[in-house]
Scaffold this active site. Structure first.
Site, PDB file in Angstrom:
ATOM      1  N   HIS A 155      20.363  44.035  33.899  1.00 26.25           N
ATOM      2  CA  HIS A 155      21.722  44.039  33.356  1.00 26.25           C
ATOM      3  C   HIS A 155      22.715  43.492  34.377  1.00 26.25           C
ATOM      4  O   HIS A 155      23.564  42.658  34.041  1.00 26.25           O
ATOM      5  CB  HIS A 155      22.121  45.457  32.958  1.00 26.25           C
ATOM      6  CG  HIS A 155      23.555  45.597  32.561  1.00 26.25           C
ATOM      7  ND1 HIS A 155      23.999  45.341  31.278  1.00 26.25           N
ATOM      8  CD2 HIS A 155      24.661  45.944  33.277  1.00 26.25           C
ATOM      9  CE1 HIS A 155      25.309  45.524  31.218  1.00 26.25           C
ATOM     10  NE2 HIS A 155      25.733  45.894  32.428  1.00 26.25           N
ATOM     11  N   GLU A 156      22.600  43.958  35.617  1.00 24.27           N
ATOM     12  CA  GLU A 156      23.505  43.459  36.664  1.00 24.27           C
ATOM     13  C   GLU A 156      23.244  41.980  36.950  1.00 24.27           C
ATOM     14  O   GLU A 156      24.164  41.223  37.249  1.00 24.27           O
ATOM     15  CB  GLU A 156      23.349  44.293  37.932  1.00 24.27           C
ATOM     16  CG  GLU A 156      23.708  45.766  37.775  1.00 24.27           C
ATOM     17  CD  GLU A 156      25.083  45.982  37.198  1.00 24.27           C
ATOM     18  OE1 GLU A 156      25.978  45.139  37.425  1.00 24.27           O
ATOM     19  OE2 GLU A 156      25.273  46.997  36.496  1.00 24.27           O
ATOM     20  N   HIS A 216      25.207  39.874  34.724  1.00 21.26           N
ATOM     21  CA  HIS A 216      26.571  39.587  35.196  1.00 21.26           C
ATOM     22  C   HIS A 216      26.581  38.403  36.160  1.00 21.26           C
ATOM     23  O   HIS A 216      27.505  37.579  36.147  1.00 21.26           O
ATOM     24  CB  HIS A 216      27.160  40.812  35.885  1.00 21.26           C
ATOM     25  CG  HIS A 216      27.529  41.914  34.959  1.00 21.26           C
ATOM     26  ND1 HIS A 216      28.287  41.718  33.817  1.00 21.26           N
ATOM     27  CD2 HIS A 216      27.253  43.248  34.987  1.00 21.26           C
ATOM     28  CE1 HIS A 216      28.471  42.864  33.189  1.00 21.26           C
ATOM     29  NE2 HIS A 216      27.850  43.808  33.878  1.00 21.26           N
ATOM     30  N   HIS A 264      28.645  34.923  35.677  1.00 19.04           N
ATOM     31  CA  HIS A 264      29.494  34.333  36.708  1.00 19.04           C
ATOM     32  C   HIS A 264      29.069  32.901  36.997  1.00 19.04           C
ATOM     33  O   HIS A 264      29.913  32.007  37.163  1.00 19.04           O
ATOM     34  CB  HIS A 264      29.421  35.182  37.980  1.00 19.04           C
ATOM     35  CG  HIS A 264      30.362  34.744  39.052  1.00 19.04           C
ATOM     36  ND1 HIS A 264      30.094  34.886  40.400  1.00 19.04           N
ATOM     37  CD2 HIS A 264      31.592  34.149  38.994  1.00 19.04           C
ATOM     38  CE1 HIS A 264      31.103  34.417  41.104  1.00 19.04           C
ATOM     39  NE2 HIS A 264      32.023  33.965  40.284  1.00 19.04           N
TER      40      HIS A 264
END
Length: 243
Positions: A102-103, A106, A110
């Site tokens: 999940h991270e 991100h 980005h």
């Protein structure tokens, strides 16, 4: 608005979201605890899985760091660091890899310039300022504007209330923008876990349960912020009508 000493506005606008938040928090903790006991078939750790997923998406300039705590995982776009908690970094469980993915989602957002993430990043300073100062200014304006000390300064106190509501609205908007960012990160996580073969279909179902539970905490936070703002607006308007 009080009934038998009970604040009706709190029950209407805030309490439902608060209860949802408590349920969501308990749900994500129980889901993580359940699937933290199920080891991944490939045997990757959270950090190893994150590295594989980032390389698969052409990301080579993000460092993976270990931080303290449990479920404190985050991606910092300003420093390009993927920070995994003690419960995630070295763990080889389905839950840990799901959180790490999940991270990583991100980081991918980005990397590709995902619009809502860019917007959220630009809103951070204003949102932080608004969440700290906005509610207090609004409450101060409402209390003083409705007190016997207001006298001829009602317009000043109303202005103070309005400024507080505007600042608080900025922080509420931040919570709303956060929703698509977090949901999209989870979708990306499940997609790349499947594409890279880190998880099979059975493991993906388990990871989806963990990430879905986590997403509910963001929904609850957004609803709680919206409810608190609506409550302040309602109280402010009610005070104005009484004057």
């Amino acid at each position: 608005m009080y009934l038998g000493g009970i604040d009706i506005t709190y029950i209407i606008f805030v309490l439902p979201a608060l209860l949802l938040s408590l349920w969501a928090s308990a749900k994500v903790k129980s889901s993580f605890a359940k699937y933290d006991k199920v080891m991944s078939k490939k045997g990757y750790s959270g950090a190893e899985a994150a590295s594989i997923l980032m390389r698969a998406n052409g990301i080579t300039d993000v460092s993976i760091n270990r931080i303290g705590g449990s479920l404190t995982d985050n991606y910092n776009p300003s420093s390009k660091t993927l920070n995994l908690s003690d419960a995630t970094f070295a763990s080889r469980s389905i839950a840990a890899i799901g959180v790490a993915a999940h991270e990583t989602g991100h980081a991918i957002q980005h990397n590709v310039g995902y619009g809502p993430l860019v917007l959220r990043s630009t809103m951070v300073p204003v949102a932080n300022f608004g969440s700290r100062l906005g509610p207090w200014l609004a409450i101060l304006g409402i209390v003083l504007g409705g007190s016997g000390t207001a006298n001829g300064y009602l317009s000043i106190w109303q202005l103070l209330t309005n400024i507080g509501l505007i600042l608080f609205s900025a922080s509420v908007l931040f919570y709303v923008v956060t929703l698509p960012v977090e949901i999209n990160a989870s979708k990306r996580a499940l997609k790349i876990l499947k594409e890279t073969g880190v998880f099979d279909s059975e493991e993906l179902k388990c990871a989806k349960k963990v990430l879905t539970a986590a997403a509910m905490t963001y929904v609850a936070s957004a609803l709680s912020a919206i409810g608190s703002l609506l409550r302040l607006i309602f109280i402010s308007k009610s005070r104005q009508r009484r004057r």
